[in-house]
Write a protein that holds these residues in place. Structure first.
Motif: not given
Length: 493
Positions: A240, A253, A256, A269-270, A286-287, A292, A294-296
């Protein structure tokens, strides 16, 4: 013609270490070394150690001793320690573990071939003296890029291999050599960390935060795609913060979508995201960005405010739940995982209950739980209100049981969902092993996986649609949908 020198790389620890090993492999191969998979077939066994927590250190020592046992019984002549434990302890490790013929720090990586040759010839390369690597770069992030060229940053190797090694056409090769044929590979986004969590020693031996340039990250991703990689996972100590030393804290941002457009890449994936640094724009990307995930992978660590403050961290149960609500309002199927420390100095019964309240409400897909232990050189090691070891062990067992129940429940919530799954193995009928892969909410090694009801028509590296029909703990059981697999002839190829 003399027989080629052989070397094996044994990697422990996280995905960042895996990237570092592949950079070392690239450097060694460029200098004429032959890479072999098994240490017993190598002249030199290089063990890339982990120095994070006591269990990881023990595993690293065990791996070094195991490699040492090969000497005199086969080809292996030398065992060398590299990686975080070697960097963190240097001479101390060399003195405590004379079985290691060399203990090399990060500053030795650029000359790894010469170092190994010296050791192989019977010479001695003095183990380095550990130093606080945070002091090697300017305090101001904006000044670090110009100074970074003088500091060893594993995983930040030059974009091109020497002339004659890089391919004549296609993406220029990074200073890296794949060590397996997996369709998934990690890419180093940055190194180091500027946060000062009281329990963590990583910044002292990994250094201050410094980003890789977007062009290097893109170039390496293109090269990996040419090698057959379908998913790249961006790794660092804190993704981040990417771009803050390049003058743009929102650079991730922008990057990606560019990575997602690389030909051949099916998923980006981040990992390693800090909750306190999550921003609306990053959540949006991310979403909502095709390819990409949507993995947090959110580093919560705890949820009781008093414990978090003692950890030098921020947040609370309600703030973290609000963050999860924002994420799921944009991507209901988003995957979320985190790690937690229990038994931190000063943690009360009420604090533990608050953590359990958060875990119960958070609906996390994967949960790692660790019992607190002192780490050399950390602020928390000096705290006086330590909990007894048996209390820490009891709390660890209690929260681990809860976590196991909760991730199983979360898996059951996904029954009926349709997922995009990257096939990673076709299984083995002889050993009764099913074909399996990973969905968007499942990272390699740390999370669960998808077990296919049938491997017919599947191809490793292919993305398929599958419907979840059951669970096995944290793992999902899924049925590939008609039309999402390939014909038998292609599968046979």
């Amino acid at each position: 013609m003399p027989e080629r020198r052989t070397v094996a790389l044994v990697t422990l620890g996280c995905a960042r270490n895996e990237v570092d090993s592949e950079e070392l492999a690239g450097r060694l191969e460029a200098d004429g070394w032959h890479l072999v998979e098994d240490a017993e077939n190598a002249d030199v066994a290089v063990v890339n150690t982990c120095g994070f927590v006591e269990a990881a250190k023990k595993d690293s020592v065990d791996a070094l001793l195991e490699a040492n046992d090969l000497k005199g019984h086969g080809r292996t002549q030398a065992v060398v320690a590299v990686g975080c434990m070697a960097e963190r302890y240097g001479k101390e490790l060399a003195e405590a573990l004379p079985e290691a013929d060399g203990v090399l720090g990060f500053d030795d990586y650029a000359d790894i071939s010469d170092r190994l040759q010296t050791i192989l010839n019977g010479g001695i390369h003095a183990a380095h003296t550990p130093r606080d690597r945070r002091k090697l770069l300017p305090i101001s992030p904006a000044e670090r890029q110009s100074a970074g060229a003088e500091v060893a940053l594993p995983g930040h190797g030059p974009a091109d291999l020497p002339e004659g090694v890089a391919p004549e056409s296609g993406p220029r090769a990074p200073l890296r050599r794949r060590l397996d044929g997996s369709p998934v590979a990690s890419v180093k986004l940055a190194s180091g960390c500027d946060r000062r969590c009281s329990f963590c020693a990583i910044p002292s031996f990994r250094g201050s935060f410094i980003s890789r340039r977007p062009s290097d990250v893109l170039g390496e991703t293109r090269w990996l795609a040419e090698q057959g990689v379908k998913e790249v996972m961006l790794v660092s100590e804190n993704n981040t913060s990417y771009g803050k030393d390049l003058g743009d804290i929102r650079l991730l941002e922008t990057l990606l979508p560019e990575l997602a457009e690389v030909d051949g890449i099916e998923r980006v994936r981040v990992s390693y995201l800090q909750p306190a640094e999550m921003r609306p724009g990053l959540i949006d990307v991310l979403t909502s960005t095709p390819k990409v995930a949507p993995y947090f992978d959110l580093s919560f660590q705890h949820s009781a405010p008093g414990v978090l403050r003692a950890m030098r961290r921020f947040g609370s149960t309600d703030q973290f739940l609000e963050l999860l609500d924002r994420i799921r309002s944009k991507a209901p199927q988003a995957g979320v995982r985190s790690n937690f420390i229990v038994g931190f100095p000063g943690e009360t019964a009420e604090d533990l209950a608050e953590l359990e309240r958060f875990l119960t409400a958070a609906r996390l897909d994967a949960i790692g739980v660790f019992g607190y232990s002192d780490e050399d050189g950390t602020e928390a090691a000096t705290y006086e209100d330590k909990l007894a070891e048996d209390v820490v062990a009891e709390r660890l067992a209690r929260v681990s049981r809860l976590a196991e129940e909760l991730v199983s429940q979360r898996a059951e919530e996904r029954v009926g969902e349709t997922l995009n799954v990257l096939v990673e193995s076709l299984g083995s009928a002889d050993e009764d092993e099913p074909a399996y892969g990973r969905a968007e909410h499942q990272a390699p090694e740390t999370d669960g996986q998808v077990l296919f009801t049938s491997g017919a028509g599947l191809v490793v590296g292919r993305m398929v649609e599958a419907k979840v029909v059951g669970t096995e703990g944290v793992d999902l059981v899924a049925e590939p949908l008609p039309g999402s697999t390939v014909c038998p002839e292609e599968a046979a190829r």
